[in-house]
Design a protein around this motif. Structure first.
Motif: not given
Length: 150
Positions: A10, A12, A43-44, A47, A50-52, A65, A67, A79, A106
């Motif tokens: 993920a 940061t 966006n970080l 919850n 997520r960006y992977f 990403s 959502h 999602s 996720f």
């Protein structure tokens, strides 16, 4: 490519520069940096987003990403992959598939009932990739650009 050297994690706040470079590559343009930073940081903290990032031998090579949102017409969580990019020299090496698998994991753990992805009509190679990954062409997306109405 040795898949043992591929790591997915993920993103940061420290990954802002990597994400910016890749999303500019995806869009094939230089995005407004200040606005990008605001959206990325916001966006970080969400919850449901997520960006992977994919790293090969500690070099960033891809991003996806995911959502998740509650949709009335599904009466459930859905999602969506909003952005997906793999550096050109690393394409066709299974990195995209590994990124999608991480996003799916996720989404499933969050309780989503499905995953969607939108891709520009001109990106036929991307469409083939998504279809091979199990996505079906089932909808048409229409867009209204507000900037043209000023």
């Amino acid at each position: 490519m040795n898949q043992n050297h591929l790591q997915i994690r993920a993103a940061t706040a420290e990954d802002r520069e990597i994400a910016y470079k890749m999303i500019c590559g995806l869009e094939n343009m230089v995005l407004d940096r200040q606005n990008f930073n605001v959206v990325f940081d916001r966006n970080l903290k969400n919850n449901n987003i997520r960006y992977f990032l994919a790293f090969y031998e500690n070099v960033a090579v891809g991003i996806v990403s995911c959502h998740i949102q509650s949709l009335l017409h599904h009466a459930a969580l859905v999602s969506e992959i909003q952005e997906m990019y793999v550096e050109p020299e690393f394409r066709s090496q299974n990195i995209g598939s590994v990124l999608i698998a991480r996003a799916i994991d996720f989404a499933r753990k969050a309780g989503a009932v499905q995953m969607e992805v939108t891709s520009r009509s001109t990106r036929e190679q991307a469409h083939r990739f998504y279809e091979q990954a199990g996505f079906e062409k089932s909808h048409v997306k229409l867009v209204r650009y507000f900037k043209n109405e000023e």
